[in-house]
Design an enzyme around this catalytic site. Structure first.
Site: not given
Length: 261
Positions: A233, A235, A134
């Protein structure tokens, strides 16, 4: 075999949820995450790989969603009972984690900008594997001489702007790109937590994915090293195998580098 040391950048205040989820993703991939902030800097000489993390300017209630609307969105987004069960467990926990740990910042973070710029330049010079997430992708592009769109509103006249931690946006991967090699060439469902995006590409960078509006969603380097940037994202999508492959690719490339050194 020792775990490759992967630096993960973030702010001095806030960013705890992103750090926890990135640490877990790297550990699952076989690496050892090392937290780097302006108050706790590191040099790339101490690392085998690098993650330039996202920013902390995310609304604590996940962009206007209350828990009930989040549950309805999970039900509509996730297909298959396994993914749905994981979604009902994971996304409310992420919602709560960000709400509890969120630290609102006004303006930029000059100390973090300086730290990450130095790390990116060091990583590029040393051929260190790198993943920008990002804000990290945007900064990677800027450090390489590129520019950003400061506001994306004009891009969503025909395609609605998606802003969610759930994988509600679909991006098309560039044929033959490193990201497509890692995740598979099929269109990829991703989340979207950003207000800005890459405009002009930096030196030696190429587009690796776009969304339907034309906004660039991933970039990568022409160099031999694995240098990737993604606008989403990964994660926050630990249950998605294709998202985990981004961290697996980073760790494997970092392991190869550490063995050569």
């Amino acid at each position: 075999m020792a775990r490759p040391r992967i630096g993960v950048t973030g702010p001095d205040r806030g960013g705890v949820a992103a750090w926890i989820m990135t640490w877990w993703a790297i550990w699952r991939a076989g690496g050892k995450a090392i937290h780097i902030t302006p108050g706790r800097p590191r040099s790339c000489r101490e690392l085998d790989g690098l993650v330039i993390g996202g920013g902390a300017d995310v609304d604590p209630s996940l962009y206007g969603q209350d828990p009930l609307s989040l549950i309805r969105e999970i039900d509509a987004t996730e297909i298959g009972w396994r993914q749905r069960i994981l979604g009902f467990v994971l996304y409310p926990l992420l919602w709560l984690l960000r709400r509890v740990l969120y630290t609102k910042r006004h303006g930029g973070d000059a100390d973090r900008d300086r730290l990450e710029r130095t790390l990116i330049l060091e990583a590029l010079d040393q051929g260190l594997p790198m993943l920008g997430i990002c804000r990290g992708m945007q900064l990677l592009n800027v450090v390489c001489g590129g520019t950003l769109h400061q506001n994306l509103e004009g891009f969503y006249q025909e395609h609605p702007q998606v802003r969610s931690v759930l994988p509600r946006k679909v991006v098309t991967l560039t044929e033959g790109s490193r990201i497509a090699e890692l995740t598979g060439a099929e269109p990829l469902s991703v989340n979207a937590l950003h207000n800005q995006a890459v405009a002009d590409l930096g030196q030696d960078l190429v587009v690796a994915a776009r969304e339907a509006s034309g906004v660039i969603q991933a970039i990568e380097s022409r160099s031999a090293s694995l240098i990737l940037g993604v606008q989403w994202h990964p994660e926050y999508l630990p249950q998605k195998s294709r998202q985990r492959r981004l961290f697996q690719g980073l760790v494997e490339s970092s392991r190869d580098l550490s063995v050569r050194v």
